[in-house]
Design an enzyme around this catalytic site. Structure first.
Site, PDB file in Angstrom:
ATOM      1  N   HIS A 199      -7.579  -3.555   4.712  1.00 24.95           N
ATOM      2  CA  HIS A 199      -7.017  -2.193   4.641  1.00 24.95           C
ATOM      3  C   HIS A 199      -7.799  -1.375   3.613  1.00 24.95           C
ATOM      4  CE1 HIS A 199      -4.532   0.693   2.410  1.00 24.95           C
ATOM      5  NE2 HIS A 199      -3.847   0.921   3.522  1.00 24.95           N
ATOM      6  N   ASN A 200      -8.032  -1.979   2.444  1.00 26.52           N
ATOM      7  CA  ASN A 200      -8.730  -1.245   1.389  1.00 26.52           C
ATOM      8  C   ASN A 200     -10.191  -0.997   1.739  1.00 26.52           C
ATOM      9  OD1 ASN A 200      -6.285  -1.517   0.097  1.00 26.52           O
ATOM     10  ND2 ASN A 200      -7.183  -2.004  -1.875  1.00 26.52           N
ATOM     11  N   LYS A 202      -4.516  -6.848   3.454  1.00 27.86           N
ATOM     12  CA  LYS A 202      -4.542  -5.729   2.501  1.00 27.86           C
ATOM     13  C   LYS A 202      -5.971  -5.447   2.032  1.00 27.86           C
ATOM     14  CE  LYS A 202      -3.068  -2.476  -0.249  1.00 27.86           C
ATOM     15  NZ  LYS A 202      -3.845  -2.317  -1.412  1.00 27.86           N
ATOM     16  N   GLU A 240     -10.088   1.929   3.706  1.00 29.38           N
ATOM     17  CA  GLU A 240      -9.776   3.038   2.764  1.00 29.38           C
ATOM     18  C   GLU A 240     -11.063   3.522   2.071  1.00 29.38           C
ATOM     19  OE1 GLU A 240      -6.390   2.203   0.026  1.00 29.38           O
ATOM     20  OE2 GLU A 240      -7.810   2.609  -1.582  1.00 29.38           O
ATOM     21  N   SER A 271       0.821  -1.211   0.000  1.00 22.97           N
ATOM     22  CA  SER A 271       0.000   0.000   0.000  1.00 22.97           C
ATOM     23  C   SER A 271       0.852   1.256   0.000  1.00 22.97           C
ATOM     24  CB  SER A 271      -0.926   0.028   1.223  1.00 22.97           C
ATOM     25  OG  SER A 271      -1.671   1.228   1.205  1.00 22.97           O
TER      26      SER A 271
HETATM   27  C1  6PG Z   1      -3.165   1.234  -1.741  1.00 22.19           C
HETATM   28  C2  6PG Z   1      -4.444   1.211  -2.522  1.00 22.19           C
HETATM   29  C3  6PG Z   1      -4.320   0.574  -3.855  1.00 22.19           C
HETATM   30  C4  6PG Z   1      -5.638   0.396  -4.575  1.00 22.19           C
HETATM   31  C5  6PG Z   1      -6.284   1.644  -4.995  1.00 22.19           C
HETATM   32  C6  6PG Z   1      -7.466   1.439  -5.909  1.00 22.19           C
HETATM   33  O1  6PG Z   1      -3.223   0.775  -0.609  1.00 22.19           O
HETATM   34  O2  6PG Z   1      -2.155   1.718  -2.236  1.00 22.19           O
HETATM   35  O3  6PG Z   1      -5.394   0.495  -1.797  1.00 22.19           O
HETATM   36  O4  6PG Z   1      -3.725  -0.678  -3.686  1.00 22.19           O
HETATM   37  O5  6PG Z   1      -5.383  -0.318  -5.735  1.00 22.19           O
HETATM   38  O6  6PG Z   1      -6.608   2.410  -3.918  1.00 22.19           O
HETATM   39  O7  6PG Z   1      -8.527   0.820  -5.321  1.00 22.19           O
HETATM   40  P1  6PG Z   1      -9.984   1.017  -5.945  1.00 22.19           P
HETATM   41  O8  6PG Z   1      -9.793   1.229  -7.409  1.00 22.19           O
HETATM   42  O9  6PG Z   1     -10.720  -0.258  -5.671  1.00 22.19           O
HETATM   43  O10 6PG Z   1     -10.553   2.217  -5.279  1.00 22.19           O
END
Ligand code: 6PG
Length: 472
Positions: free
Chosen positions: A186-187, A183, A190, A129
């Site tokens: 984590h997302n 991960k 996010e 990430s």
């Molecule tokens: C990170 C992000 C990354 C992810 C994008 C796009 O931790 O650097 O999570 O890995 O690919 O944020 O995610 P989406 O296109 O699903 O929003």
């Protein structure tokens, strides 16, 4: 140049930056890309003058690497990962190690670890990430697989990772697909935080009539607080201040209101539902993106379905409104982390991942997209009680909830009165209110289930399983 310490397949922007990071940290590298042109461009550009060698066939690639080989694959999640594994496997020797650094589905990683280990190769599924900048300067990394495989890459990843006051932002996560699972969660968090910040912006813009610079000032002030200091708040201010070079107006207002997704948010929610973990704030964020993609339908419905007129219900002056809006943002962010951590705890037990919760909070403190000051508090909370069932009952977080819940409720009520959707705020409010309610109305749900389907029920006043002939 001698044999390379480290190999990279896939020269997309993440791959390029990760190999530059490895090289900068003393790991001479070999790169391979499906198309020769990309390799040549990289070698003439960012890779020029570095301890990096190109390879134009997989045979050449493996020949140029020292054994046991450590090979990072940065290719699109899904079939491309299997294709690369199938293509390179014939050239590998026992003990060689493949690392998948993309956003793969953790169940795919479970399968790949089992398959490659059975062939005497190592396989690490590693969440990475931090975006392009993080990849170059120091990402947060979440590697999962066998401990022996991790030991083979530890010196590499601990140097490449972002560094915070208590160490590098990488640790051995656990077996199988645990690295990609962490991960994924984590997302999910996010997604939650991105939507939360977007809702705050929408309220300030539509209810308070604030312009981009004024809203950016609020995000700047929030970023100076312990509760909200974070990478996503920081870049929100930047996004809001950025102007369209064509006419000097706020660029965000020119951007189509349709958010895409690549899968990890969806997987977080689906897995949570499967495992019986409650993640309503994260789900609301995911659904926010789904609703956003229905642009033509929304535009049509706008003229048919009438909500209340947008006015000023109950939030007071812009200055008065900022307190409750901050309460809503803080509690919704806390809820996103709490839901993500709870999902990790449940998955850890279900999948025997043996996740170390304080360590996960620690490696998210730097490098990654959800890095925030709050993660120090999360780390402390899980250090105090590694089995903490929900972050919100830790004393520091409980105090935040108790102080800020009236503000969140006020914001949700005002948003409803103004007809403005605030899916993460309202789901967070329901989440907290449900979690703090000792007796919920599911007694009546149980009665109905027993009434029409003889599903039976338990009683609060005696042990046993009961059934009533309700319709006689
Ligand atoms: C990170 C992000 C990354 C992810 C994008 C796009 O931790 O650097 O999570 O890995 O690919 O944020 O995610 P989406 O296109 O699903 O929003």
């Amino acid at each position: 140049m001698g044999k390379g310490h480290f190999g990279l397949i896939g020269l997309g922007v993440m791959g390029e930056n990760l190999v530059l990071n490895a090289e900068r940290n003393g790991f001479s590298s070999v790169v391979y890309n499906r198309t020769r042109q990309k390799t040549d461009e990289f070698m003439a550009g960012g890779g020029a003058g570095k301890q990096i060698q190109p390879a134009y066939s997989l045979q050449e690639f493996v020949d140029k690497l020292e054994r046991p080989r450590r090979i990072l694959m940065m290719v699109k999640a899904g079939g491309a990962v299997d294709a690369v594994i199938d293509q390179i496997s014939p050239y590998l020797e026992a003990g060689d190690l493949l690392i998948d650094g993309g956003n793969s589905e953790y169940k795919d990683t479970e399968r790949r670890v089992a398959k490659l280990e059975s062939q005497s190769f190592g396989f690490i599924g590693m969440g990475v990430s931090g975006g392009a900048k993080g990849a170059l300067e120091g990402p947060s990394m979440m590697p999962g697989g066998t401990k022996a495989s991790y030991d083979a890459i530890e010196s590499l990843v601990t140097k490449m990772a972002a560094q915070v006051e208590d160490g590098p932002c990488v640790t051995y996560i656990g077996p199988g697909g645990s690295g990609h699972f962490v991960k994924t969660v984590h997302n999910g968090i996010e997604y939650g935080i991105e939507q939360i910040l977007a809702e705050a912006y929408d309220l300030m813009k539509r209810v308070k009539g604030m312009n981009g610079e004024q809203i950016a000032d609020v995000f700047k002030a929030w970023n100076a607080t312990e509760e909200l200091n974070s990478y996503l708040v920081e870049i929100t201010e930047v996004c809001l201040r950025t102007k369209d070079p064509d006419d000097g107006t706020d660029l965000v207002e020119k951007i189509m209101d349709q958010a895409g997704q690549k899968g990890t948010g969806l997987w977080t929610v689906v897995t949570a539902l499967e495992m019986g973990a409650s993640v309503p704030t994260i789900y609301a964020a995911l659904n926010g993106r789904v609703m956003s993609s229905m642009k033509p339908q929304r535009q049509k419905a706008e003229s048919i379905l009438k909500g209340p007129a947008v006015g000023d219900a109950d939030l007071g002056s812009p200055a008065d409104a900022m307190g409750p809006i901050m309460d809503a943002v803080v509690l919704s962010c806390i809820a996103s982390y709490a839901q993500g951590m709870e999902l990790l705890r449940i998955a850890s037990a279900d999948n025997n991942y043996n996740l170390n919760m304080p360590s996960i909070a620690q490696i998210w403190k730097g490098g990654c997209i959800i890095r925030a000051k709050l993660l120090k508090r999360i780390q402390d909370a899980f250090n105090a009680d590694p089995q903490l069932p929900n972050l919100m009952i830790d004393p520091w977080f409980a105090d935040q909830v108790n102080r800020r819940l009236p503000g969140l409720a006020k914001v949700v009520a005002a948003s409803a009165a103004n007809g403005i959707p605030v899916p993460t705020f309202s789901s967070t409010l329901d989440y907290i209110n449900s979690y703090r309610t000792g007796r919920l109305p599911q007694n009546l749900v149980q009665a109905m289930r027993d009434c029409f389907g003889s599903h039976t029920y338990q009683r609060v006043d005696r042990d046993g399983t009961f059934h009533t002939e309700w319709l006689q």
